[in-house]
Design a protein around this motif. Structure first.
Motif, PDB file in Angstrom:
ATOM      1  N   THR A 149       0.822  -1.202   0.000  1.00  0.00           N
ATOM      2  CA  THR A 149       0.000   0.000   0.000  1.00  0.00           C
ATOM      3  C   THR A 149       0.858   1.254   0.000  1.00  0.00           C
ATOM      4  O   THR A 149       0.425   2.295  -0.474  1.00  0.00           O
ATOM      5  N   ARG A 150       2.062   1.140   0.548  1.00  0.00           N
ATOM      6  CA  ARG A 150       2.975   2.291   0.526  1.00  0.00           C
ATOM      7  C   ARG A 150       3.360   2.659  -0.903  1.00  0.00           C
ATOM      8  O   ARG A 150       3.413   3.828  -1.252  1.00  0.00           O
ATOM      9  N   PHE A 151       3.632   1.650  -1.704  1.00  0.00           N
ATOM     10  CA  PHE A 151       4.004   1.903  -3.097  1.00  0.00           C
ATOM     11  C   PHE A 151       2.813   2.453  -3.877  1.00  0.00           C
ATOM     12  O   PHE A 151       2.970   3.338  -4.717  1.00  0.00           O
ATOM     13  N   LYS A 152       1.624   1.926  -3.602  1.00  0.00           N
ATOM     14  CA  LYS A 152       0.420   2.427  -4.272  1.00  0.00           C
ATOM     15  C   LYS A 152       0.197   3.900  -3.947  1.00  0.00           C
ATOM     16  O   LYS A 152      -0.122   4.708  -4.814  1.00  0.00           O
ATOM     17  N   THR A 153       0.361   4.247  -2.682  1.00  0.00           N
ATOM     18  CA  THR A 153       0.178   5.640  -2.271  1.00  0.00           C
ATOM     19  C   THR A 153       1.217   6.537  -2.919  1.00  0.00           C
ATOM     20  O   THR A 153       0.897   7.625  -3.404  1.00  0.00           O
ATOM     21  N   ALA A 154       2.470   6.081  -2.938  1.00  0.00           N
ATOM     22  CA  ALA A 154       3.534   6.866  -3.567  1.00  0.00           C
ATOM     23  C   ALA A 154       3.283   7.009  -5.065  1.00  0.00           C
ATOM     24  O   ALA A 154       3.497   8.084  -5.636  1.00  0.00           O
ATOM     25  N   PHE A 155       2.810   5.952  -5.694  1.00  0.00           N
ATOM     26  CA  PHE A 155       2.515   5.991  -7.121  1.00  0.00           C
ATOM     27  C   PHE A 155       1.385   6.973  -7.425  1.00  0.00           C
ATOM     28  O   PHE A 155       1.464   7.770  -8.361  1.00  0.00           O
ATOM     29  N   GLN A 156       0.336   6.943  -6.610  1.00  0.00           N
ATOM     30  CA  GLN A 156      -0.782   7.862  -6.831  1.00  0.00           C
ATOM     31  C   GLN A 156      -0.369   9.309  -6.575  1.00  0.00           C
ATOM     32  O   GLN A 156      -0.798  10.216  -7.291  1.00  0.00           O
ATOM     33  N   LEU A 157       0.461   9.534  -5.568  1.00  0.00           N
ATOM     34  CA  LEU A 157       0.952  10.878  -5.294  1.00  0.00           C
ATOM     35  C   LEU A 157       1.840  11.381  -6.434  1.00  0.00           C
ATOM     36  O   LEU A 157       1.719  12.534  -6.866  1.00  0.00           O
ATOM     37  N   LEU A 158       2.720  10.526  -6.935  1.00  0.00           N
ATOM     38  CA  LEU A 158       3.565  10.893  -8.068  1.00  0.00           C
ATOM     39  C   LEU A 158       2.729  11.184  -9.303  1.00  0.00           C
ATOM     40  O   LEU A 158       2.997  12.150 -10.028  1.00  0.00           O
ATOM     41  N   ASP A 159       1.704  10.394  -9.530  1.00  0.00           N
ATOM     42  CA  ASP A 159       0.803  10.617 -10.664  1.00  0.00           C
ATOM     43  C   ASP A 159       0.118  11.978 -10.552  1.00  0.00           C
ATOM     44  O   ASP A 159       0.045  12.731 -11.532  1.00  0.00           O
ATOM     45  N   PHE A 160      -0.345  12.320  -9.367  1.00  0.00           N
ATOM     46  CA  PHE A 160      -1.008  13.606  -9.158  1.00  0.00           C
ATOM     47  C   PHE A 160      -0.032  14.771  -9.337  1.00  0.00           C
ATOM     48  O   PHE A 160      -0.349  15.765 -10.000  1.00  0.00           O
ATOM     49  N   ILE A 161       1.172  14.640  -8.763  1.00  0.00           N
ATOM     50  CA  ILE A 161       2.165  15.715  -8.871  1.00  0.00           C
ATOM     51  C   ILE A 161       2.561  15.942 -10.325  1.00  0.00           C
ATOM     52  O   ILE A 161       2.649  17.083 -10.791  1.00  0.00           O
ATOM     53  N   LEU A 162       2.782  14.880 -11.069  1.00  0.00           N
ATOM     54  CA  LEU A 162       3.142  15.027 -12.484  1.00  0.00           C
ATOM     55  C   LEU A 162       1.994  15.605 -13.298  1.00  0.00           C
ATOM     56  O   LEU A 162       2.217  16.375 -14.236  1.00  0.00           O
ATOM     57  N   ALA A 163       0.760  15.269 -12.957  1.00  0.00           N
ATOM     58  CA  ALA A 163      -0.385  15.840 -13.665  1.00  0.00           C
ATOM     59  C   ALA A 163      -0.451  17.350 -13.444  1.00  0.00           C
ATOM     60  O   ALA A 163      -0.697  18.115 -14.383  1.00  0.00           O
ATOM     61  N   VAL A 164      -0.202  17.789 -12.217  1.00  0.00           N
ATOM     62  CA  VAL A 164      -0.201  19.224 -11.930  1.00  0.00           C
ATOM     63  C   VAL A 164       0.959  19.910 -12.649  1.00  0.00           C
ATOM     64  O   VAL A 164       0.790  20.983 -13.246  1.00  0.00           O
ATOM     65  N   LEU A 165       2.138  19.295 -12.607  1.00  0.00           N
ATOM     66  CA  LEU A 165       3.295  19.881 -13.296  1.00  0.00           C
ATOM     67  C   LEU A 165       3.063  19.981 -14.795  1.00  0.00           C
ATOM     68  O   LEU A 165       3.399  20.992 -15.415  1.00  0.00           O
ATOM     69  N   TRP A 166       2.473  18.952 -15.405  1.00  0.00           N
ATOM     70  CA  TRP A 166       2.209  19.000 -16.844  1.00  0.00           C
ATOM     71  C   TRP A 166       1.167  20.060 -17.168  1.00  0.00           C
ATOM     72  O   TRP A 166       1.245  20.717 -18.209  1.00  0.00           O
ATOM     73  N   ALA A 167       0.187  20.244 -16.297  1.00  0.00           N
ATOM     74  CA  ALA A 167      -0.807  21.299 -16.530  1.00  0.00           C
ATOM     75  C   ALA A 167      -0.134  22.668 -16.526  1.00  0.00           C
ATOM     76  O   ALA A 167      -0.440  23.522 -17.366  1.00  0.00           O
TER      77      ALA A 167
END
Length: 91
Positions: free
Chosen positions: A47-65
């Motif tokens: 679950t730690r990796f899932k949380t880190a993956f989802q957080l990274l996905d969100f951060i990259l989405a904001v950066l790309w925007a």
């Protein structure tokens, strides 16, 4: 028009065209990477990796925007300053 050499139509600014191509290529690669990771998400047990993956996905989405918005403003500005009769595209 008569020259066989390619020119950037955005104010003859090669940085503008390079930025657009580079940002598009990097966005394509990141989309492919997250597509592969999304298909493997059900196999991820931690679950730690899932949380880190989802957080990274969100951060990259904001950066790309942010990158796309800044890129749009920069490219629109370069298009506005381009000479209207040189490339047969209106500014």
């Amino acid at each position: 028009m008569e020259s066989p050499q390619l020119h950037c139509i955005l104010n003859s600014n090669s940085v503008a065209c390079s930025f657009a191509v580079g940002a598009g290529f990097l966005a394509f690669l990141s989309c492919l990477a997250f597509l592969v990771l999304d298909t493997q998400e059900t196999r991820i047990a931690g679950t730690r990796f899932k949380t880190a993956f989802q957080l990274l996905d969100f951060i990259l989405a904001v950066l790309w925007a942010v990158v796309w918005f800044m890129g749009f403003c920069f490219l629109a500005n370069q298009w506005q300053h381009s000479p209207p009769k040189e490339f047969l595209l209106g500014s």
